[in-house]
Scaffold this active site. Sequence first.
Site, PDB file in Angstrom:
ATOM      1  N   ASP A  13     -24.491 -37.248 -30.350  1.00 59.58           N
ATOM      2  CA  ASP A  13     -24.554 -37.863 -29.021  1.00 59.58           C
ATOM      3  C   ASP A  13     -24.021 -39.293 -29.011  1.00 59.58           C
ATOM      4  O   ASP A  13     -23.186 -39.645 -28.189  1.00 59.58           O
ATOM      5  CB  ASP A  13     -25.998 -37.880 -28.491  1.00 59.58           C
ATOM      6  CG  ASP A  13     -26.475 -36.488 -28.079  1.00 59.58           C
ATOM      7  OD1 ASP A  13     -25.625 -35.586 -27.924  1.00 59.58           O
ATOM      8  OD2 ASP A  13     -27.697 -36.322 -27.906  1.00 59.58           O
ATOM      9  N   ARG A  93     -39.357 -47.683 -29.997  1.00 60.68           N
ATOM     10  CA  ARG A  93     -38.449 -47.901 -28.869  1.00 60.68           C
ATOM     11  C   ARG A  93     -38.411 -49.323 -28.342  1.00 60.68           C
ATOM     12  O   ARG A  93     -37.333 -49.867 -28.102  1.00 60.68           O
ATOM     13  CB  ARG A  93     -38.760 -46.919 -27.734  1.00 60.68           C
ATOM     14  CG  ARG A  93     -38.161 -45.498 -27.845  1.00 60.68           C
ATOM     15  CD  ARG A  93     -37.309 -45.271 -28.988  1.00 60.68           C
ATOM     16  NE  ARG A  93     -36.655 -43.961 -29.015  1.00 60.68           N
ATOM     17  CZ  ARG A  93     -36.254 -43.368 -30.122  1.00 60.68           C
ATOM     18  NH1 ARG A  93     -36.451 -43.945 -31.288  1.00 60.68           N
ATOM     19  NH2 ARG A  93     -35.634 -42.211 -30.079  1.00 60.68           N
ATOM     20  N   ASP A 122     -38.207 -41.460 -24.024  1.00 60.98           N
ATOM     21  CA  ASP A 122     -37.520 -42.593 -24.643  1.00 60.98           C
ATOM     22  C   ASP A 122     -36.649 -43.379 -23.667  1.00 60.98           C
ATOM     23  O   ASP A 122     -36.568 -44.594 -23.738  1.00 60.98           O
ATOM     24  CB  ASP A 122     -36.689 -42.106 -25.833  1.00 60.98           C
ATOM     25  CG  ASP A 122     -37.580 -41.608 -26.965  1.00 60.98           C
ATOM     26  OD1 ASP A 122     -38.671 -42.185 -27.127  1.00 60.98           O
ATOM     27  OD2 ASP A 122     -37.199 -40.661 -27.665  1.00 60.98           O
ATOM     28  N   SER A 173     -34.241 -31.150 -32.833  1.00 62.27           N
ATOM     29  CA  SER A 173     -34.005 -32.548 -32.526  1.00 62.27           C
ATOM     30  C   SER A 173     -35.093 -33.343 -33.230  1.00 62.27           C
ATOM     31  O   SER A 173     -36.282 -33.063 -33.059  1.00 62.27           O
ATOM     32  CB  SER A 173     -34.076 -32.751 -31.012  1.00 62.27           C
ATOM     33  OG  SER A 173     -34.343 -34.096 -30.731  1.00 62.27           O
TER      34      SER A 173
HETATM   35  N1  ARG Z   1     -42.665 -36.818 -27.850  1.00 64.95           N
HETATM   36  C1  ARG Z   1     -42.589 -37.957 -28.686  1.00 64.95           C
HETATM   37  C2  ARG Z   1     -42.580 -39.204 -27.860  1.00 64.95           C
HETATM   38  O1  ARG Z   1     -42.402 -39.147 -26.702  1.00 64.95           O
HETATM   39  C3  ARG Z   1     -41.400 -37.879 -29.620  1.00 64.95           C
HETATM   40  C4  ARG Z   1     -40.084 -38.087 -28.995  1.00 64.95           C
HETATM   41  C5  ARG Z   1     -38.981 -37.906 -29.983  1.00 64.95           C
HETATM   42  N2  ARG Z   1     -37.770 -38.502 -29.497  1.00 64.95           N
HETATM   43  C6  ARG Z   1     -36.568 -38.093 -29.862  1.00 64.95           C
HETATM   44  N3  ARG Z   1     -35.566 -38.729 -29.319  1.00 64.95           N
HETATM   45  N4  ARG Z   1     -36.362 -37.095 -30.666  1.00 64.95           N
HETATM   46  O2  ARG Z   1     -42.775 -40.273 -28.366  1.00 64.95           O
END
Ligand code: ARG
Length: 412
Positions: A13, A93, A122, A173
Site C-alpha cells: 500500500d 499511532r 488507525d 494484515s
Molecule cells: N484492532 C486493533 C486496533 O484498532 C489493531 C489494528 C491493526 N492495524 C493495522 N493497520 N493492521 O488497534
Amino acid sequence: MERIVLAYSGGLDTSVAIPWLAERYGAEIIAVTLDLGQGKELEEVRDRALATGAVRAHVLDVREEFARDYILRALKADAIYEDRYPMATALGRPLIAQKLVEIADIEQATAIAHGSTGKGNDQVRLDVTARALNPKIRVIVPARDWGMTRPQEIEYARARGVPVPATIESPYSTDSNLWGRSIECGVLEDPWTEPPEDIYTLTRSPADCPDEPAYVEISFERGVPIAINGVAMPLVDLIASLGTIAGAHGVGRVDMVENRLVGIKSREIYEAPAAVVLHAAHKELQKLVTTKDMDRLCRDMSLKYADIVYNGLWFTPTREAIDAFTDKVQERVTGVIRMKLFKGDSHIVGRKSPFALYEHALATYDAGDLFDHTAAVGFIKIWGLPVEIAAQKAPKAAPRQSPAVSVGGVKA
Ligand code: ARG
C-alpha cells in the site's frame, strides 16, 4: 513544488502510494519509516522508498520514546481495551502522527499521508493526532481515496516498476511493534474459525512449550518495571527480553471480537507476551499497595484511559489529567511480583512491597492475630442497620405462589 511526508512501511500500500501521490498532487514525496520495535530491517525499507520514487527517506529509531512516553503510561494506568487488548497498535499511532508532523515542519511540507484504509481505527488516530499538533496540516489517506482492489494495486505497481514486496502472498494484515502484534483478515474474519498456528510469530504453541515452567520476578519502582530476575534493564530491553521468555512459554495470545471506533465489530488476534505479563504484574502490585476505594477508582480510570487511547484521543487534556492521577498512585507501586509461565498460561505466585497494605498480623488465622474480633459485633450491627430497616418497611407484596416444582415426587 508541494511536498508530502508519507508514513512508509515498505509494504504494498505505502509503496504504491509513492507514485500515486506524486502523480495526483504533482508533489515530492518524503518517506518516513519509524522503528517502533517491529523487528524489521529498516535500511532495506529506506532503499525501497528511494527506489520507488521518494526524493528522501528518513528512518528514525523511536523505540525508547515509544516505551517511555506511550507504553509506560498505558502500563501504569492498567489500560487494556475491552479487558483483553494491550493496544500495541493504538499506542503507536499518536507517536507516528507526531513524527510525521515534526518532519513535515522540518521539510516544509504542506501535507502528510499514511497507508490506513477507510474502515479501521488507525485513520482516526492518525488524523486526529495530526490535527491536535498542527491544525493547518493536510492529511491524505491514499488507500481510502484510490478505490483500487489488491490486484489492481499490484497492476498499478507493476506498470510503474514499483517493486512488489514478496510478503503480499500472506492472506493476513498484520501490524507489529515492541508492545505486540495484531493479525487480521483471511480465515480470521470468521469468528468461529480457530486461528491457524502459522499466524503466530511471537508466541510458541502451548503444545510445543517446555514441560518445565519458568518463573520470572519483575521488580517495579514507582510503577516502572526496572528489573527481571534481579537484573536491571532499560525499559526497551526489559520488554524485549520478557517478550522472549513469555513467548517461549506460549503466553500472550488473545483472540477476541472487539468494538471498533468506526462502529463495527471485528475479530482480532493479538500476541503480546511482554504486555500481558507486565500488565498482570503491575495490576497485582498496585492492588497490594492501594486501599480498596483507591483500587476501585483506579479501575474506573483504567477503563477511561483505554478508551482514550483506542479512540485516538492521546493528545488531550483528559489523557494528561489521568496521567497525573496515575503518577500520584504510582508513588507506592514499588515491589516485586513473581510469575509462573507454563504452556500458554501466566500466573502470579508471589508479591511483595515495602508499601504493602497487607498485614500478616491482621490477616492470620494462626497465633499472633491482632484483628479485634469483638469489634466485629458492633460493626455488623451498624452495617446491617439500613438493610434491616428497609426489610421491615418493605411494601406488602401479593402473597408468593409456592413453586409448582416437585422433587422426588414430593411437592417442594
Ligand atoms: N484492532 C486493533 C486496533 O484498532 C489493531 C489494528 C491493526 N492495524 C493495522 N493497520 N493492521 O488497534
